[in-house]
Design a protein around this motif. Structure first.
Motif, PDB file in Angstrom:
ATOM      1  N   PRO A 156       0.817  -1.216   0.000  1.00 22.94           N
ATOM      2  CA  PRO A 156       0.000   0.000   0.000  1.00 22.94           C
ATOM      3  C   PRO A 156       0.852   1.270   0.000  1.00 22.94           C
ATOM      4  O   PRO A 156       2.029   1.230   0.384  1.00 22.94           O
ATOM      5  N   ILE A 157       0.236   2.342  -0.433  1.00 20.49           N
ATOM      6  CA  ILE A 157       0.951   3.629  -0.469  1.00 20.49           C
ATOM      7  C   ILE A 157       0.145   4.672   0.288  1.00 20.49           C
ATOM      8  O   ILE A 157      -1.056   4.818   0.069  1.00 20.49           O
ATOM      9  N   ARG A 158       0.833   5.367   1.207  1.00 19.19           N
ATOM     10  CA  ARG A 158       0.174   6.516   1.838  1.00 19.19           C
ATOM     11  C   ARG A 158       0.481   7.755   1.026  1.00 19.19           C
ATOM     12  O   ARG A 158       1.655   8.055   0.762  1.00 19.19           O
ATOM     13  N   ILE A 159      -0.573   8.426   0.640  1.00 20.49           N
ATOM     14  CA  ILE A 159      -0.413   9.724  -0.019  1.00 20.49           C
ATOM     15  C   ILE A 159      -0.371  10.737   1.123  1.00 20.49           C
ATOM     16  O   ILE A 159      -1.382  11.041   1.746  1.00 20.49           O
ATOM     17  N   GLY A 160       0.838  11.181   1.420  1.00 20.57           N
ATOM     18  CA  GLY A 160       1.044  11.995   2.623  1.00 20.57           C
ATOM     19  C   GLY A 160       1.210  13.458   2.275  1.00 20.57           C
ATOM     20  O   GLY A 160       2.314  13.931   2.011  1.00 20.57           O
ATOM     21  N   VAL A 161       0.087  14.181   2.285  1.00 20.90           N
ATOM     22  CA  VAL A 161       0.141  15.617   1.980  1.00 20.90           C
ATOM     23  C   VAL A 161       0.529  16.363   3.252  1.00 20.90           C
ATOM     24  O   VAL A 161       0.037  16.051   4.338  1.00 20.90           O
ATOM     25  N   ASN A 162       1.415  17.322   3.084  1.00 22.85           N
ATOM     26  CA  ASN A 162       1.890  18.095   4.217  1.00 22.85           C
ATOM     27  C   ASN A 162       1.828  19.575   3.840  1.00 22.85           C
ATOM     28  O   ASN A 162       2.289  19.949   2.764  1.00 22.85           O
ATOM     29  N   SER A 163       1.279  20.401   4.725  1.00 22.30           N
ATOM     30  CA  SER A 163       1.110  21.825   4.373  1.00 22.30           C
ATOM     31  C   SER A 163       2.449  22.500   4.082  1.00 22.30           C
ATOM     32  O   SER A 163       2.521  23.453   3.309  1.00 22.30           O
ATOM     33  N   GLY A 164       3.516  21.975   4.672  1.00 22.87           N
ATOM     34  CA  GLY A 164       4.831  22.580   4.481  1.00 22.87           C
ATOM     35  C   GLY A 164       5.456  22.268   3.134  1.00 22.87           C
ATOM     36  O   GLY A 164       6.444  22.902   2.759  1.00 22.87           O
ATOM     37  N   SER A 165       4.920  21.292   2.414  1.00 21.97           N
ATOM     38  CA  SER A 165       5.520  20.970   1.111  1.00 21.97           C
ATOM     39  C   SER A 165       4.463  20.904   0.004  1.00 21.97           C
ATOM     40  O   SER A 165       4.578  20.117  -0.928  1.00 21.97           O
ATOM     41  N   LEU A 166       3.454  21.760   0.127  1.00 19.90           N
ATOM     42  CA  LEU A 166       2.440  21.816  -0.937  1.00 19.90           C
ATOM     43  C   LEU A 166       3.069  22.430  -2.187  1.00 19.90           C
ATOM     44  O   LEU A 166       3.749  23.452  -2.099  1.00 19.90           O
ATOM     45  N   SER A 167       2.833  21.811  -3.335  1.00 16.91           N
ATOM     46  CA  SER A 167       3.437  22.399  -4.534  1.00 16.91           C
ATOM     47  C   SER A 167       2.603  23.572  -5.054  1.00 16.91           C
ATOM     48  O   SER A 167       3.123  24.475  -5.686  1.00 16.91           O
ATOM     49  N   GLN A 168       1.322  23.551  -4.770  1.00 16.71           N
ATOM     50  CA  GLN A 168       0.483  24.667  -5.210  1.00 16.71           C
ATOM     51  C   GLN A 168      -0.472  25.057  -4.107  1.00 16.71           C
ATOM     52  O   GLN A 168      -1.030  24.185  -3.440  1.00 16.71           O
ATOM     53  N   ARG A 169      -0.637  26.343  -3.923  1.00 13.71           N
ATOM     54  CA  ARG A 169      -1.613  26.805  -2.947  1.00 13.71           C
ATOM     55  C   ARG A 169      -2.677  27.600  -3.648  1.00 13.71           C
ATOM     56  O   ARG A 169      -2.395  28.600  -4.299  1.00 13.71           O
ATOM     57  N   ARG A 170      -3.915  27.093  -3.535  1.00 14.29           N
ATOM     58  CA  ARG A 170      -5.042  27.857  -4.091  1.00 14.29           C
ATOM     59  C   ARG A 170      -6.077  27.994  -2.996  1.00 14.29           C
ATOM     60  O   ARG A 170      -6.608  27.004  -2.520  1.00 14.29           O
ATOM     61  N   GLY A 171      -6.323  29.203  -2.582  1.00  9.90           N
ATOM     62  CA  GLY A 171      -7.312  29.421  -1.520  1.00  9.90           C
ATOM     63  C   GLY A 171      -6.791  28.954  -0.177  1.00  9.90           C
ATOM     64  O   GLY A 171      -5.585  29.008   0.101  1.00  9.90           O
ATOM     65  N   ALA A 172      -7.695  28.445   0.638  1.00  8.34           N
ATOM     66  CA  ALA A 172      -7.339  28.024   1.996  1.00  8.34           C
ATOM     67  C   ALA A 172      -6.379  26.842   1.939  1.00  8.34           C
ATOM     68  O   ALA A 172      -6.422  26.040   1.000  1.00  8.34           O
ATOM     69  N   VAL A 173      -5.519  26.753   2.952  1.00  7.83           N
ATOM     70  CA  VAL A 173      -4.528  25.664   2.997  1.00  7.83           C
ATOM     71  C   VAL A 173      -5.229  24.302   2.979  1.00  7.83           C
ATOM     72  O   VAL A 173      -4.830  23.383   2.258  1.00  7.83           O
ATOM     73  N   ALA A 174      -6.310  24.174   3.765  1.00  4.98           N
ATOM     74  CA  ALA A 174      -7.032  22.888   3.826  1.00  4.98           C
ATOM     75  C   ALA A 174      -7.521  22.498   2.431  1.00  4.98           C
ATOM     76  O   ALA A 174      -7.407  21.337   2.025  1.00  4.98           O
ATOM     77  N   ASP A 175      -8.051  23.461   1.675  1.00  5.70           N
ATOM     78  CA  ASP A 175      -8.546  23.166   0.314  1.00  5.70           C
ATOM     79  C   ASP A 175      -7.401  22.731  -0.591  1.00  5.70           C
ATOM     80  O   ASP A 175      -7.550  21.822  -1.402  1.00  5.70           O
TER      81      ASP A 175
END
Ligand code: SF4
Length: 352
Positions: free
Chosen positions: A125-144
Motif C-alpha cells: 500500500p501507499i500513503r499519499i502523505g500531503v503536508n502543508s509545508g511541502s504543498l506544490s500549489q496553494r489555491r485558496g485556503a490551505v485545507a482546500d
C-alpha cells in the motif's frame, strides 16, 4: 461513535481502516544508515505500543541498511520517500510493508506510474502523505489546497487501478488539519492516517495532537495515528495511547481518575498515583482483560463519588482512605497500603 466507512488496507500484518482498531504509528529519529541503533529504537517503540514504524529513506546509501531494518524490526516498516522516486523502488525491493509518498515533491507522472506498478506487483500500500509545508500549489485556503493535492494524486493511482491507498493531510496548524480531513472525509473511502505535523515539544505536541487528532476521532474520522513530537519518540506513543484511551477507542490499561489535589488533601496523592502507575507495569497491558476505572482521590469532597463510580476506588482521608469496590465501601486503609491493595484488587478482578 459512528466511524467513517473506509476500505480496509493491510500494512504488513496490521489492518488499517474498515473495522480495524485505530493503530499507533511512530517514526524513527536515528540515521537510517545506522541500522543497529535504528532497530534498537524500533524495538523500544514496539515495546511501548507502537504498531507501525516509518523510517526515512533519504538516499541510495540508506537502502542496504533499510533492508536490514525491515528484516529485524518486528513490526511493519513504512518507507518515507521524498524527492527521489528511485528510492521508492529501492524500498519496495528491500521489503518495506508500505510506502509514504509526498505529492508535493514526487510529481512526474511517469515516476509515479513506475512506483505504482511495482507496488501493485508486491501488494504494497501507499500513503499519499500531503503536508502543508511541502504543498506544490496553494489555491485558496490551505485545507482546500491539501485536499486538492490529495485528490489529484489519487486520480493518477486510480487510473492505474491502484486502490491500496491511505491518505494523510497534515498541517502544523490544528484548525487547518481538522478542516482538511473533514473536507476530504466525504470525498473518498480510503482510510486516513491522522496527525498534526511539526507539533513541537512535549506539551505543545500533546495539546495540539490531542485536539487535532482527538476532534477528528470523536467525529469517527481516522484509522491510524501518529503524534509528531520534537523529542523522544516513546513519548509520541505515550500521547497516542492516551488519546485513544481517553476516547475509549482502545484500552491499554486501567483508566486512572485522580484529582489535582488542593489544600484539603491530607495524603501524598502525587506519590501514590506515580507509584501506582509504576506498579501497573507488573500486570502488563496484555493481562488487562477488560477496561477498568480506578479512582484515587484526595479527600471526601469528590472522593467517595468518584470512588463509587469506578471499578475500584479510594477516597483519601487524613493519612488514610476508604476503599470502594463496585460502588460499595469495603474497608479503611492506611495511606501506605493504598498501592498494594489496588494492585491486588486489580489482579483479583482480572482472575474473575
Ligand atoms: Fe481537593 Fe478533595 Fe477535590 Fe482532591 S477531591 S481536589 S483534595 S477537594
Amino acid at each position: 461513535m459512528k466511524r467513517r466507512k473506509t476500505r480496509k488496507i493491510k500494512i504488513g500484518t496490521v489492518a488499517i481502516g474498515g473495522d480495524a482498531p485505530i493503530s499507533i504509528q511512530s517514526m524513527t529519529k536515528t540515521d537510517t544508515k545506522a541500522a543497529d541503533s535504528t532497530i534498537n529504537e524500533i524495538r523500544k517503540l514496539k515495546k511501548a505500543g507502537c504498531e507501525i514504524i516509518r523510517v526515512a529513506v533519504k538516499d541510495k546509501d540508506s537502502i542496504v541498511s533499510f533492508k536490514r531494518i525491515v528484516a529485524r524490526a518486528g513490526i511493519p516498516v513504512v518507507a518515507d520517500i521524498h524527492f527521489l522516486p528511485q528510492l521508492a523502488l529501492g524500498a519496495i525491493e528491500a521489503g518495506c510493508a508500505a510506502l509514504r509518498l509526498n505529492p508535493g515533491n514526487i510529481k512526474r507522472k511517469e515516476d509515479i506510474a513506475e512506483i505504482i506498478k511495482r507496488a501493485k506487483e508486491k501488494k504494497i500500500p501507499i500513503r499519499i502523505g500531503v503536508n502543508s509545508g511541502s504543498l506544490s500549489q496553494r489555491r485558496g485556503a490551505v485545507a482546500d489546497s491539501m485536499v486538492k493535492s490529495a485528490l489529484d494524486y489519487i486520480k493518477i493511482f486510480e487510473k492505474m487501478d491502484f486502490y491500496d491507498i491511505i491518505i494523510s493531510l497534515k498541517s502544523s496548524n490544528v484548525n487547518e488539519t481538522i478542516d482538511a480531513y473533514r473536507k476530504m472525509a466525504p470525498l473518498s473511502d480510503y482510510p486516513f492516517h491522522l496527525g498534526v505535523t511539526a507539533a513541537g515539544p512535549f506539551l505543545s505536541s500533546a495539546v495540539k495532537s490531542s485536539i487535532g487528532i482527538g476532534t477528528l476521532l470523536k467525529e469517527g474520522i481516522g484509522d491510524t495515528i501518529r503524534v509528531s513530537l520534537t523529542g523522544d519518540p516513546l513519548r509520541e506513543v505515550e500521547i497516542a495511547k492516551e488519546i485513544l484511551a481517553s476516547l475509549s477507542l482502545r484500552c491499554f490499561g486501567p483508566e486512572i481518575i485522580s484529582c489535582p489535589t488542593c489544600g484539603r488533601c491530607e495524603i501524598d496523592l502525587q506519590k501514590i498515583v506515580g507509584n501506582f502507575k509504576e506498579r501497573l507495569k507488573e500486570i502488563g497491558p496484555k493481562n488487562m482483560k477488560r477496561p477498568l476505572k480506578i479512582a484515587i482521590m484526595g479527600c471526601v469532597v469528590n472522593g467517595p463519588g468518584e470512588a463509587k463510580d469506578a471499578d475500584i476506588g479510594i477516597a483519601g482521608g487524613k493519612n488514610n482512605g476508604a476503599l470502594f469496590k463496585k460502588g460499595k465501601k469495603v474497608k479503611n486503609l492506611k495511606e501506605n497500603e493504598f498501592v498494594d491493595t489496588l494492585i491486588e484488587e486489580i489482579k483479583a478482578l482480572h482472575k474473575e
